[in-house]
Design a protein around this motif. Structure first.
Motif, PDB file in Angstrom:
ATOM      1  N   ASN A 198      -6.283   4.919  10.857  1.00 47.95           N
ATOM      2  CA  ASN A 198      -5.276   4.490  11.826  1.00 47.95           C
ATOM      3  C   ASN A 198      -4.523   5.743  12.244  1.00 47.95           C
ATOM      4  O   ASN A 198      -3.999   6.423  11.371  1.00 47.95           O
ATOM      5  CB  ASN A 198      -4.328   3.489  11.146  1.00 47.95           C
ATOM      6  CG  ASN A 198      -3.095   3.176  11.963  1.00 47.95           C
ATOM      7  OD1 ASN A 198      -3.032   3.462  13.142  1.00 47.95           O
ATOM      8  ND2 ASN A 198      -2.100   2.596  11.304  1.00 47.95           N
ATOM      9  N   ILE A 202      -6.540  -0.262   3.677  1.00 45.77           N
ATOM     10  CA  ILE A 202      -5.916  -1.508   4.123  1.00 45.77           C
ATOM     11  C   ILE A 202      -6.633  -2.088   5.345  1.00 45.77           C
ATOM     12  O   ILE A 202      -6.594  -3.294   5.571  1.00 45.77           O
ATOM     13  CB  ILE A 202      -4.404  -1.300   4.398  1.00 45.77           C
ATOM     14  CG1 ILE A 202      -3.682  -2.662   4.426  1.00 45.77           C
ATOM     15  CG2 ILE A 202      -4.153  -0.531   5.679  1.00 45.77           C
ATOM     16  CD1 ILE A 202      -2.162  -2.568   4.411  1.00 45.77           C
ATOM     17  N   ASP A 249      -6.601   4.975   1.222  1.00 45.24           N
ATOM     18  CA  ASP A 249      -5.885   3.808   1.748  1.00 45.24           C
ATOM     19  C   ASP A 249      -6.887   3.005   2.574  1.00 45.24           C
ATOM     20  O   ASP A 249      -7.302   3.430   3.653  1.00 45.24           O
ATOM     21  CB  ASP A 249      -4.714   4.308   2.609  1.00 45.24           C
ATOM     22  CG  ASP A 249      -4.002   3.188   3.369  1.00 45.24           C
ATOM     23  OD1 ASP A 249      -4.543   2.076   3.480  1.00 45.24           O
ATOM     24  OD2 ASP A 249      -2.893   3.447   3.879  1.00 45.24           O
ATOM     25  N   VAL A 304       0.821  -1.207   0.000  1.00 42.46           N
ATOM     26  CA  VAL A 304       0.000   0.000   0.000  1.00 42.46           C
ATOM     27  C   VAL A 304       0.861   1.266   0.000  1.00 42.46           C
ATOM     28  O   VAL A 304       0.623   2.191  -0.779  1.00 42.46           O
ATOM     29  CB  VAL A 304      -0.976  -0.039   1.201  1.00 42.46           C
ATOM     30  CG1 VAL A 304      -1.608   1.318   1.446  1.00 42.46           C
ATOM     31  CG2 VAL A 304      -2.052  -1.085   0.939  1.00 42.46           C
ATOM     32  N   VAL A 305       1.879   1.301   0.858  1.00 43.03           N
ATOM     33  CA  VAL A 305       2.699   2.516   0.907  1.00 43.03           C
ATOM     34  C   VAL A 305       3.472   2.716  -0.408  1.00 43.03           C
ATOM     35  O   VAL A 305       3.487   3.829  -0.953  1.00 43.03           O
ATOM     36  CB  VAL A 305       3.607   2.535   2.154  1.00 43.03           C
ATOM     37  CG1 VAL A 305       4.473   3.785   2.159  1.00 43.03           C
ATOM     38  CG2 VAL A 305       2.757   2.491   3.422  1.00 43.03           C
ATOM     39  N   PRO A 306       4.076   1.663  -0.962  1.00 43.67           N
ATOM     40  CA  PRO A 306       4.701   1.865  -2.277  1.00 43.67           C
ATOM     41  C   PRO A 306       3.708   2.359  -3.328  1.00 43.67           C
ATOM     42  O   PRO A 306       4.060   3.190  -4.180  1.00 43.67           O
ATOM     43  CB  PRO A 306       5.220   0.468  -2.655  1.00 43.67           C
ATOM     44  CG  PRO A 306       5.290  -0.302  -1.388  1.00 43.67           C
ATOM     45  CD  PRO A 306       4.311   0.308  -0.432  1.00 43.67           C
TER      46      PRO A 306
HETATM   47  C1  LIG Z   1      -3.118   2.898   7.100  1.00 40.75           C
HETATM   48  C2  LIG Z   1      -2.022   1.954   6.698  1.00 40.75           C
HETATM   49  N1  LIG Z   1      -1.610   1.930   5.415  1.00 40.75           N
HETATM   50  C3  LIG Z   1      -0.627   1.101   5.008  1.00 40.75           C
HETATM   51  C4  LIG Z   1      -0.004   0.245   5.897  1.00 40.75           C
HETATM   52  C5  LIG Z   1       1.102  -0.637   5.415  1.00 40.75           C
HETATM   53  O1  LIG Z   1       0.851  -1.115   4.127  1.00 40.75           O
HETATM   54  P1  LIG Z   1       1.952  -1.904   3.302  1.00 40.75           P
HETATM   55  O2  LIG Z   1       2.704  -2.763   4.277  1.00 40.75           O
HETATM   56  O3  LIG Z   1       1.155  -2.697   2.309  1.00 40.75           O
HETATM   57  O4  LIG Z   1       2.804  -0.880   2.652  1.00 40.75           O
HETATM   58  C6  LIG Z   1      -0.398   0.244   7.246  1.00 40.75           C
HETATM   59  C7  LIG Z   1       0.277  -0.606   8.220  1.00 40.75           C
HETATM   60  O5  LIG Z   1       0.118  -0.479   9.411  1.00 40.75           O
HETATM   61  C8  LIG Z   1      -1.438   1.118   7.650  1.00 40.75           C
HETATM   62  O6  LIG Z   1      -1.871   1.148   8.914  1.00 40.75           O
END
Ligand SMILES: Cc1ncc(COP(=O)(O)O)c(C=O)c1O
Length: 405
Positions: free
Chosen positions: A176, A206, A204, A101-103
């Motif tokens: 989060n 996730i 996002d 997700v972050v990438p």
């Molecule tokens: C809101 C949110 N986005 C993304 C991530 C991490 O995503 P990824 O590991 O797929 O980059 C987290 C992990 O805690 C998260 O809380």
């Protein structure tokens, strides 16, 4: 690793000291001590469900680890999941694989904003949102959430002002660390403001599957539909099924021009289509895991209730979560300072580490609005939560608070 377990066994610790997992094995580095109960980074202590480990084992037995390619069934499994779990109808052709997700957020920032552009985030928020904007050479625009009656709400007036000269909003849906599952009305306001000012929304999602039993997740797509806003959603099975260390996620982009733009950016990174194990785990999870989120969140709700009861007579106010296995603790009543930049002034964190023996996430890392808060991870067997709460209460006892009952 022990006998086959039921997919709903939430009593077994799969992560422990020396198992090569961040949560346990970085304790010395993060907390200065190896013996704190680790309730910080957002993964779960129990094993991934059986249907995931069995699919991975089968692939392991095959020994087929060449370059992987997600097939049509893979995209169908994601689309079916979004439809069955969230009532969101997505065309499989609108789904793109991403490494995480972050990438994917990093790629979206690069693909859809200009160098130096303002990108809005809503702190306190998942701290890589700060970094991922800065790392792409863009400018952070903070639109802090407002605490109203013990829960976070968005500041729409400020957002409307800030959107005038911003190019993108990173939406954390559900949120989060505050645990909000944004309502359709809130998301519609976001969509309307961003449409008016041509701000693209990256949602996002996730934590989408991790709503508490009485709450439903609302995909941003449901609000975006008629608003005319530019948007995309990114998500992954890593939080829901505890496969974060395997990696793999997906992006949903309905607009074909935007999909091409993002696809070009993604290809330019030369990351391939994903790891074999990430793809196998995702397909198994989304094909077979339909009952899992509800079972998981029933367990998490039980742990949440244990924590809420344990701190009821302490100067700690948990923010009632609608989603995520993370609980946001308002510790401002303890009157301890918590300044990230002054290492001599971290009394709140030190209390949790040295007095209570607990490794929680410091609120301040989620932005200035998190000052005086701590985040506890509830995704662990109940006995671990109970021990943590005993230690916390004992720490207050030492300090003249009420002794544990
Ligand atoms: C809101 C949110 N986005 C993304 C991530 C991490 O995503 P990824 O590991 O797929 O980059 C987290 C992990 O805690 C998260 O809380």
């Amino acid at each position: 690793m022990g006998a086959t377990m039921s997919p709903t066994d939430f009593t077994r610790l799969a992560q422990y000291a020396g198992s090569g997992c961040e949560k346990y094995d970085r304790r010395g580095e993060i907390f200065g001590r190896e013996d704190v109960i680790p309730l910080w980074v957002a993964d779960m202590d129990f094993p991934a469900p059986d249907f995931v480990t069995e699919a991975l084992s089968a692939r392991l037995a095959d020994g087929a680890f060449g370059y992987a390619k997600p097939d049509a069934e893979h995209f169908r499994a994601i689309a079916d999941w979004l439809c069955d779990q969230h009532g969101w109808h997505v065309c499989p052709n609108h789904i793109l694989p991403v490494p995480g997700v972050v990438p994917a957020i990093a790629m979206a920032i690069r693909a859809f904003t200009s160098p130096g552009a303002r990108v809005i985030i809503q702190p306190p928020v998942y701290f890589p949102f700060f970094q991922v904007v800065r790392d792409q050479g863009r400018t952070l625009q903070e639109n802090p959430l407002v605490e109203t009656d013990g829960r976070y709400e968005m500041d729409f007036d400020a957002l409307a002002e800030q959107a005038r000269d911003a190019e993108m909003l990173l939406l954390c849906n559900p949120h989060n660390p505050g645990g909000r599952a944004w309502s359709i009305e809130e998301l519609e306001q976001v969509a309307a403001i961003c449409a008016r000012h041509e701000v693209m929304v990256i949602s996002d999602e996730i934590h989408m599957d991790l709503t508490y039993p009485e709450v439903a997740h609302t995909p941003f797509a449901h609000a975006a539909g008629h608003a005319g806003v530019r948007w995309m959603t990114v998500s992954a099975p890593g939080k829901t099924f505890n496969t974060a260390g395997i990696g793999g996620g997906f992006a949903v982009i309905v607009d074909s021009t935007q999909r091409d733009t993002f696809g070009r950016e993604r290809r330019g990174m030369h990351l391939g289509e994903g790891s074999v194990f990430g793809l196998v785990a995702m397909k198994a999870a989304y094909t077979e895991g339909g009952d899992w989120p509800a079972e998981l969140m029933t367990h998490i709700a039980h742990n949440r209730d244990r924590v809420v009861a344990a701190v009821a007579d302490l100067p700690i106010e948990p923010m009632w979560p609608e989603s995520t296995y993370l609980l946001w603790l308002d510790c401002r009543g303890m009157g301890l300072s918590d300044a990230e930049r002054d290492p001599g002034d971290i009394a709140l964190q030190r209390f949790f580490i040295d007095e209570a023996g607990l490794g929680l996430s410091q609120g301040i890392i989620f932005g200035e609005a998190g000052r005086g808060f701590m985040r506890i991870n509830l995704a662990t067997p109940t006995r671990v939560i109970d021990r943590a709460m005993q230690q916390l209460r004992a720490a207050f006892g030492k300090q003249g608070g009420r002794a544990p009952s």
